[in-house]
Design a protein around this motif. Structure first.
Motif, short mmCIF file in Angstrom:
data_model
loop_
_atom_site.label_atom_id
_atom_site.label_comp_id
_atom_site.label_asym_id
_atom_site.label_seq_id
_atom_site.Cartn_x
_atom_site.Cartn_y
_atom_site.Cartn_z
N HIS A 193 -20.04 3.71 -6.08
CA HIS A 193 -19.50 3.64 -4.72
C HIS A 193 -18.47 4.74 -4.47
N TYR A 214 0.83 -1.21 0.00
CA TYR A 214 0.00 0.00 0.00
C TYR A 214 0.86 1.26 0.00
N ASP A 268 -18.65 -3.33 -6.06
CA ASP A 268 -18.89 -2.66 -4.78
C ASP A 268 -20.07 -1.69 -4.83
N THR A 285 -10.03 2.99 -0.44
CA THR A 285 -10.26 3.61 0.87
C THR A 285 -8.98 3.62 1.68
N ILE A 286 -8.26 2.52 1.67
CA ILE A 286 -6.98 2.45 2.42
C ILE A 286 -5.95 3.38 1.79
N LEU A 302 -13.16 -0.89 -3.75
CA LEU A 302 -13.49 0.07 -2.70
C LEU A 302 -12.57 -0.07 -1.50
N GLU A 303 -12.28 -1.31 -1.09
CA GLU A 303 -11.39 -1.52 0.05
C GLU A 303 -10.01 -0.94 -0.21
N ALA A 304 -9.45 -1.24 -1.38
CA ALA A 304 -8.10 -0.76 -1.71
C ALA A 304 -8.06 0.76 -1.79
N GLY A 339 -15.42 4.79 -3.99
CA GLY A 339 -14.12 4.70 -4.65
C GLY A 339 -14.03 5.59 -5.88
N VAL A 364 -7.24 -7.23 -3.47
CA VAL A 364 -8.50 -6.94 -2.76
C VAL A 364 -9.46 -6.24 -3.71
N PRO A 389 -8.95 -8.80 -6.77
CA PRO A 389 -8.94 -9.87 -5.76
C PRO A 389 -8.72 -11.26 -6.34
#
Length: 271
Positions: A88, A5, A29, A264-265, A260-262, A90, A257, A242
């Protein structure tokens, strides 16, 4: 994963422009169905499971001539679905990153859902066309027109459209979505080609580009190839996927992943 990341954030932060390369996984997402494999398609559309029709069969231009009610049942449902879907968060993150760069942000996508435009992006190259635009099945020369006023009445049990079906405003013949389908020799590429020409011109004027690829698989590798080509000179590729996250020859960063998860981080790390 933390190191990946941090490296991805550095690639994005240090670039002067952002290229977003998006495949079908970008919309998952937002709640859009995943058509990966026959089972995924049939879960989203049970009537086609009963008929034994696969996605590559129903997404076939021949149905518009042979069985237009069946064809418009599928594409009319998708048109309504995409109209109702909210992009979403992202999408907002990517747009923000691009707006903070001198070269801005450009999108290259195989998605036909119009989600990037709905999220506020203005420079989008839709390589496979758009469900929000139509063309004439009779090739009367009407060109491509918006589907803004199109409403398709669909029987939810059979997934067949009820007449009247969308028609050409010039000659009255049946209309079809301006989408590149499987085995499609009748697609009118003019609108997408204009977008691609603008995209190519933008790429030529920006050398320090970070490429963020999201949800682009190998089965139809158009988006992956573009992402690799655009990042070939500097290796500034962030591949978010993913299922198929591998980056060839270490030329970039792999984040295994969802989109949206990626994003956001990464948003907490991108300067």
């Amino acid at each position: 994963m933390r190191e990946q990341y941090l490296r991805a954030a550095e690639l994005i932060s240090s670039a002067d422009a952002l290229l977003v390369c998006a495949g079908a996984g970008m919309g998952v997402d937002s709640g859009l169905p995943d058509f990966r494999g026959d089972e995924g398609f049939w879960r989203a559309y049970p009537p086609y499971a009963r008929l034994g029709l696969r996605f590559v069969e129903i997404a076939d231009p021949e149905h518009f001539a042979a069985d237009p009610e069946l064809a418009w049942g599928f594409y009319g449902h998708r048109l309504d679905l995409y109209r109702e879907t909210r992009p979403h968060d992202g999408f907002t993150i990517l747009r923000k990153w691009g707006e903070n760069k001198p070269g801005g942000v450009h999108v290259f996508t195989s998605n036909v859902d119009g989600q990037f435009q709905r999220a506020g992006f203005t420079d989008v190259a839709e390589v496979h066309g758009s469900i929000h635009h139509l063309q004439c099945l009779a090739h009367c020369g009407a060109g491509i027109w918006p589907a803004d006023d199109v409403v398709v009445d669909i029987d939810p049990e059979s997934m067949r459209a009820r007449p009247p079906l969308p028609s050409c405003p010039d000659c009255g013949a049946l209309a079809r979505p301006n989408i590149l389908m499987f085995g499609d020799y009748d697609w009118v590429p003019d609108r997408s080609q204009r977008q691609l020409d603008e995209f190519t011109a933008w790429r030529r004027t920006h050398r320090s580009i970070a490429v963020v690829e999201l949800g682009a698989g190998r089965a139809i590798p158009t988006v992956r190839r573009q992402a690799e080509l655009a990042s070939a000179a500097n290796g500034n590729l962030v591949r978010i996927n993913p299922r198929e996250p591998e980056v060839r020859h270490g030329r970039g960063v792999s984040l295994p992943v969802g989109a949206l998860e990626a994003l956001t981080i990464l948003d907490e790390l991108v300067a």
